[in-house]
Structure formats: structure tokens, C-alpha cells
Write a protein that holds these residues in place. Structure first.
Motif, PDB file in Angstrom:
ATOM      1  N   THR A 241       0.851  -1.180   0.000  1.00  0.00           N
ATOM      2  CA  THR A 241       0.000   0.000   0.000  1.00  0.00           C
ATOM      3  C   THR A 241       0.894   1.239   0.000  1.00  0.00           C
ATOM      4  OG1 THR A 241      -0.150   0.082   2.421  1.00  0.00           O
ATOM      5  CG2 THR A 241      -1.857  -1.169   1.251  1.00  0.00           C
ATOM      6  N   ALA A 242       0.319   2.373  -0.359  1.00  0.00           N
ATOM      7  CA  ALA A 242       1.074   3.623  -0.393  1.00  0.00           C
ATOM      8  C   ALA A 242       0.134   4.778  -0.111  1.00  0.00           C
ATOM      9  CB  ALA A 242       1.764   3.803  -1.740  1.00  0.00           C
ATOM     10  N   GLN A 243       0.728   5.904   0.284  1.00  0.00           N
ATOM     11  CA  GLN A 243      -0.038   7.124   0.520  1.00  0.00           C
ATOM     12  C   GLN A 243       0.119   8.121  -0.629  1.00  0.00           C
ATOM     13  OE1 GLN A 243       1.623   5.478   3.102  1.00  0.00           O
ATOM     14  NE2 GLN A 243      -0.401   4.819   3.737  1.00  0.00           N
ATOM     15  N   ASN A 244       1.207   8.005  -1.384  1.00  0.00           N
ATOM     16  CA  ASN A 244       1.484   8.941  -2.477  1.00  0.00           C
ATOM     17  C   ASN A 244       1.865   8.174  -3.737  1.00  0.00           C
ATOM     18  OD1 ASN A 244       1.715  11.409  -0.545  1.00  0.00           O
ATOM     19  ND2 ASN A 244       3.257   9.996   0.247  1.00  0.00           N
ATOM     20  N   ILE A 245       1.252   8.532  -4.850  1.00  0.00           N
ATOM     21  CA  ILE A 245       1.618   7.959  -6.146  1.00  0.00           C
ATOM     22  C   ILE A 245       1.988   9.103  -7.073  1.00  0.00           C
ATOM     23  CG2 ILE A 245       0.925   6.467  -8.050  1.00  0.00           C
ATOM     24  CD1 ILE A 245       0.841   5.091  -5.312  1.00  0.00           C
ATOM     25  N   LEU A 246       3.230   9.077  -7.573  1.00  0.00           N
ATOM     26  CA  LEU A 246       3.702  10.078  -8.521  1.00  0.00           C
ATOM     27  C   LEU A 246       3.913   9.385  -9.864  1.00  0.00           C
ATOM     28  CD1 LEU A 246       4.316  11.367  -5.732  1.00  0.00           C
ATOM     29  CD2 LEU A 246       6.365  12.342  -6.730  1.00  0.00           C
ATOM     30  N   VAL A 247       3.493  10.042 -10.942  1.00  0.00           N
ATOM     31  CA  VAL A 247       3.627   9.467 -12.279  1.00  0.00           C
ATOM     32  C   VAL A 247       4.200  10.517 -13.218  1.00  0.00           C
ATOM     33  CG1 VAL A 247       2.442   8.340 -14.200  1.00  0.00           C
ATOM     34  CG2 VAL A 247       1.570   8.037 -11.861  1.00  0.00           C
ATOM     35  N   PHE A 248       5.279  10.155 -13.928  1.00  0.00           N
ATOM     36  CA  PHE A 248       5.756  11.024 -14.990  1.00  0.00           C
ATOM     37  C   PHE A 248       6.281  10.185 -16.142  1.00  0.00           C
ATOM     38  CE2 PHE A 248       9.639  10.696 -12.370  1.00  0.00           C
ATOM     39  CZ  PHE A 248      10.650  10.533 -13.309  1.00  0.00           C
ATOM     40  N   ALA A 249       6.412  10.818 -17.297  1.00  0.00           N
ATOM     41  CA  ALA A 249       6.877  10.138 -18.504  1.00  0.00           C
ATOM     42  C   ALA A 249       8.271  10.637 -18.853  1.00  0.00           C
ATOM     43  CB  ALA A 249       5.915  10.393 -19.663  1.00  0.00           C
ATOM     44  N   ALA A 250       9.125   9.700 -19.276  1.00  0.00           N
ATOM     45  CA  ALA A 250      10.481  10.023 -19.721  1.00  0.00           C
ATOM     46  C   ALA A 250      10.735   9.312 -21.041  1.00  0.00           C
ATOM     47  CB  ALA A 250      11.504   9.595 -18.669  1.00  0.00           C
ATOM     48  N   ASP A 271       6.192  17.073 -17.283  1.00  0.00           N
ATOM     49  CA  ASP A 271       4.963  17.121 -16.495  1.00  0.00           C
ATOM     50  C   ASP A 271       4.902  15.966 -15.501  1.00  0.00           C
ATOM     51  OD1 ASP A 271       4.072  19.377 -17.865  1.00  0.00           O
ATOM     52  OD2 ASP A 271       3.130  18.169 -19.435  1.00  0.00           O
ATOM     53  N   LEU A 272       4.209  16.222 -14.410  1.00  0.00           N
ATOM     54  CA  LEU A 272       4.032  15.244 -13.340  1.00  0.00           C
ATOM     55  C   LEU A 272       2.564  15.204 -12.950  1.00  0.00           C
ATOM     56  CD1 LEU A 272       5.337  13.511 -10.924  1.00  0.00           C
ATOM     57  CD2 LEU A 272       5.221  15.663  -9.634  1.00  0.00           C
ATOM     58  N   LEU A 273       2.037  14.015 -12.749  1.00  0.00           N
ATOM     59  CA  LEU A 273       0.731  13.835 -12.121  1.00  0.00           C
ATOM     60  C   LEU A 273       0.960  13.157 -10.786  1.00  0.00           C
ATOM     61  CD1 LEU A 273      -1.433  12.563 -15.134  1.00  0.00           C
ATOM     62  CD2 LEU A 273      -1.304  14.892 -14.224  1.00  0.00           C
ATOM     63  N   TYR A 274       0.283  13.645  -9.756  1.00  0.00           N
ATOM     64  CA  TYR A 274       0.435  12.984  -8.463  1.00  0.00           C
ATOM     65  C   TYR A 274      -0.926  12.793  -7.806  1.00  0.00           C
ATOM     66  CZ  TYR A 274       0.618  17.806  -6.499  1.00  0.00           C
ATOM     67  OH  TYR A 274       0.367  19.112  -6.153  1.00  0.00           O
ATOM     68  N   PHE A 275      -1.022  11.718  -7.053  1.00  0.00           N
ATOM     69  CA  PHE A 275      -2.282  11.257  -6.496  1.00  0.00           C
ATOM     70  C   PHE A 275      -2.108  11.086  -4.986  1.00  0.00           C
ATOM     71  CE2 PHE A 275      -1.756   9.887 -10.820  1.00  0.00           C
ATOM     72  CZ  PHE A 275      -3.002  10.002 -11.420  1.00  0.00           C
ATOM     73  N   ILE A 276      -2.888  11.849  -4.226  1.00  0.00           N
ATOM     74  CA  ILE A 276      -2.838  11.802  -2.769  1.00  0.00           C
ATOM     75  C   ILE A 276      -4.265  11.931  -2.239  1.00  0.00           C
ATOM     76  CG2 ILE A 276      -1.887  12.833  -0.658  1.00  0.00           C
ATOM     77  CD1 ILE A 276       0.340  14.054  -2.340  1.00  0.00           C
ATOM     78  N   GLU A 277      -4.636  11.060  -1.312  1.00  0.00           N
ATOM     79  CA  GLU A 277      -5.957  11.097  -0.673  1.00  0.00           C
ATOM     80  C   GLU A 277      -7.096  11.117  -1.691  1.00  0.00           C
ATOM     81  OE1 GLU A 277      -6.099  14.233   2.243  1.00  0.00           O
ATOM     82  OE2 GLU A 277      -5.171  12.943   3.758  1.00  0.00           O
ATOM     83  N   GLY A 278      -6.951  10.344  -2.747  1.00  0.00           N
ATOM     84  CA  GLY A 278      -8.010  10.253  -3.745  1.00  0.00           C
ATOM     85  C   GLY A 278      -8.127  11.471  -4.629  1.00  0.00           C
ATOM     86  N   GLN A 279      -7.128  12.370  -4.577  1.00  0.00           N
ATOM     87  CA  GLN A 279      -7.134  13.587  -5.380  1.00  0.00           C
ATOM     88  C   GLN A 279      -6.025  13.519  -6.435  1.00  0.00           C
ATOM     89  OE1 GLN A 279      -9.475  16.264  -4.642  1.00  0.00           O
ATOM     90  NE2 GLN A 279     -10.266  14.500  -3.520  1.00  0.00           N
ATOM     91  N   LEU A 280      -6.351  13.953  -7.638  1.00  0.00           N
ATOM     92  CA  LEU A 280      -5.388  14.050  -8.729  1.00  0.00           C
ATOM     93  C   LEU A 280      -4.936  15.493  -8.873  1.00  0.00           C
ATOM     94  CD1 LEU A 280      -3.965  13.485 -11.488  1.00  0.00           C
ATOM     95  CD2 LEU A 280      -6.222  13.677 -12.546  1.00  0.00           C
ATOM     96  N   MET A 281      -3.611  15.702  -8.905  1.00  0.00           N
ATOM     97  CA  MET A 281      -3.060  17.041  -9.037  1.00  0.00           C
ATOM     98  C   MET A 281      -1.920  17.041 -10.052  1.00  0.00           C
ATOM     99  SD  MET A 281      -3.339  17.525  -4.958  1.00  0.00           S
ATOM    100  CE  MET A 281      -3.244  15.748  -4.875  1.00  0.00           C
TER     101      MET A 281
END
Length: 324
Positions: A241-250, A271-281
Motif C-alpha cells: 500500500t502507499a499514501q502517495n503515487i507520482l507518475v511522470f513520462a520520460a 509534467d508530473l501527475l500525483y495522487f494523494i488522498e483520492g485527489q489528482l493534481m
């Protein structure tokens, strides 16, 4: 007589010689204490179990699963190594792990990431460009094949090459004996996030000949990891499990040198997309050089604040491989 009468009046006036009757006591009810609403205190911050970061390369071939120790890593990077098979680079600091692995070889882009943390880097050999870069960048190197075999062991219940393991204790011991300075992991933390609600996060690392889809499902205040729709669990049965998910493309391409391998360009920004507490930012990532630390910022250009807990960083060839 007048004097006697006056004296009697004085005695009566001051109550001398008279018996005064106590008043009847009044019974009072005991006051009922008012129950204040309970105050929810934040969980107490525990001291880290390691003196500094140690980094390990961990196998993700299907024969390497279930792995050990990934659930205890503070930060995990996942990047394609070859042919749609990914590899993990795990950073350990807050928790000990008695078993870590299977340990696999280095790739130059993981070396670049590890150098940014300036911490001991555990692996089993590597392809030529990775090994040359390790020497060039003067890494704090813990290589099972060439210089640190005593800090690793083979699990005889598994087949090579998916049976090489270590522990955070062994890696710390090896680093200290080699005189490597151990550095704490410092991550900027926050307590509130606002973005778009999202559903499952799906990342497709597969190829035409190999199906490999990672899903992060947000439930009960955290993200649960699945591989090809099955829970990703460790050898001891612990789910990831995790609390933070960060996604980027290279930029990524496959090449054949000594063998099929990936080339991933992590020097740059995007660009970066990050997901915390069910929120996409949305935010940005940047790595200025081979030796610099990779940086993550929010959409205001400020250092990205994470939720206290585990962080997984998914590096994709393209955002086309992401759905949410």
C-alpha cells in the motif's frame, strides 16, 4: 437591680451563655462533570529505524514474485528495464526489512537516480554502461558480484537468478565498513490536498508479447497495489500500500547491446501527475544532471508536499500508458 438588668441584656446581646442551634444542613447534588469532545491527536512520529538511506535494486520478473521488503521501503521507483519487464529501486530509511529482494543488476538510469540521493546503492552487477557510470560518478557502491558479496545471500528455495537477497541490516553494515556516510531521507510533508477526484490509476508497462498492468486502487485512505488485477503481496503475505503515487513520462526506447535493454532519458524535465488522498493534481519533475537530485514541484512551482507514508514513483514511456 438596674445594673443586673443591664448586665443580662449585654449577655443576651452577645450570646454569652446561650446555646446556638446549628442550621439544618442542606443536601446538594454532586455536579455532573461535562464530557468534552475527544481531541484527535496526530499519530506520534516514530524515529527512523535506520541511520540513513540504503538503496536496493529489486527484481520484478514474474518468477521473482512474490518479492520481499518492498512494502517497507519509503520510496520506490518503477521503470522498464527491458521488454516490458520493470525493475524497482527501493529506498529504505524509516523501517528495517529483514529480507530484501530478489536483488538484480543495475541500469544506468537507476544509477543516475540513486546518485541524486548520495546513498549506498545495492545491486548485483549490471550492464557495461551502468557499471562504467557507477565508477565515473563515484557511487557508494554495494555490488554483490564485485565488491560486497558478504552482504548478500542466496535463498536455496528459489532458482537463480531470482534468489539473491539481502537485508537493511546487512546493507547498513556494509556501508559503515566501507566508510560510506549515511544520509537521512528528507521529504517535504503536508496535510491537505485539493484536486480532482479520480478512480483507479492504471499503468500499462506491457508489450505485444508481455502483459503487465499496474493498478493503484484508493480505498480506506490509502492506495492498494495490484498487478494484472491481482493484489501485489510480499512473500510473507503483506500487501503493498502507499499514501502517495507520482507518475511522470520520460523518453524511452529499447536497444540491443549485450542484450535487449531499455534506454530511459531522465536528464531533463517534464509534467508530473500525483495522487494523494483520492485527489489528482498536476506538477513538474526535473533532474538537471546525472549527479543532481530529482525535484518534484506542484503547479505553483513549490516543492511537492507529500502525505506522511509510503511513496511510489511510476516512470512511464508516455502518458498514453496511463488511465485514471
Amino acid at each position: 437591680m438596674k445594673k443586673i438588668a443591664a448586665l443580662l441584656c449585654l449577655l443576651l446581646l452577645f450570646g454569652i451563655g446561650c446555646t446556638k442551634k446549628d442550621p439544618t444542613p442542606v443536601e446538594h447534588e454532586e455536579p455532573v462533570p461535562v464530557q468534552a469532545d475527544p481531541v484527535e491527536l496526530p499519530p506520534e512520529k516514530k524515529d527512523p529505524e535506520l541511520p540513513g538511506i540504503v538503496i536496493a535494486m529489486i527484481d520484478n520478473h514474474n518468477r521473482a514474485r512474490p518479492q520481499s521488503g518492498l512494502d517497507k521501503a519509503d520510496v520506490v521507483y518503477e521503470i522498464i528495464a527491458e521488454g516490458g519487464i520493470t525493475r524497482y529501486m527501493a529506498l529504505f530509511y524509516s523501517q528495517r526489512a529483514e529480507k530484501v529482494g530478489p536483488i538484480r543488476s543495475a541500469r544506468y538510469y537507476f544509477v543516475q537516480l540513486a546518485r541524486g540521493y548520495d546513498s549506498p546503492y545495492a545491486h548485483a552487477g549490471g550492464n557495461n554502461d551502468a557499471l562504467q557510470l557507477i565508477a565515473q560518478l563515484k557511487m557508494k557502491d554495494l555490488d554483490e558480484i564485485y565488491n560486497s558479496g558478504e552482504y548478500f545471500y542466496r535463498d536455496k528455495s528459489r532458482k537463480m537468478p531470482h534468489n539473491l537477497y539481502t537485508s537493511t541490516g546487512k546493507l547498513v553494515e556494509g556501508a559503515q565498513k566501507k566508510g560510506y556516510k549515511l544520509i537521512p531521507l528528507e521529504l517535504p510533508l503536508g496535510d491537505s490536498w485539493s484536486g480532482e477526484d479520480h478512480q483507479d490509476i492504471k499503468l500499462d508497462y506491457g508489450t505485444r508479447n508481455f502483459s503487465y498492468i499496474v493498478t493503484w486502487r484508493y480505498e480506506d485512505g490509502k492506495y492498494h497495489r495490484l498487478i494484472n488485477d491481482k493484489a501485489h503481496v510480499m512473500q510473507d503475505g503483506t500487501p503493498i500500500t502507499a499514501q502517495n503515487i507520482l507518475v511522470f513520462a520520460a523518453p524511452t526506447k529499447e536497444v540491443v547491446k549485450e542484450e535487449l535493454q531499455s534506454e530511459v532519458d531522465l536528464i531533463g524535465k517534464g509534467d508530473l501527475l500525483y495522487f494523494i488522498e483520492g485527489q489528482l493534481m498536476e506538477g513538474k519533475w526535473e533532474k538537471a544532471s546525472e549527479t543532481s537530485a530529482i525535484k518534484y514541484t506542484d503547479n505553483k512551482g513549490q516543492p511537492l508536499q507529500l502525505k506522511d507514508g509510503k511513496t511510489w514513483i511510476q516512470v512511464l514511456p508516455s502518458f498514453k500508458n496511463l488511465t485514471y
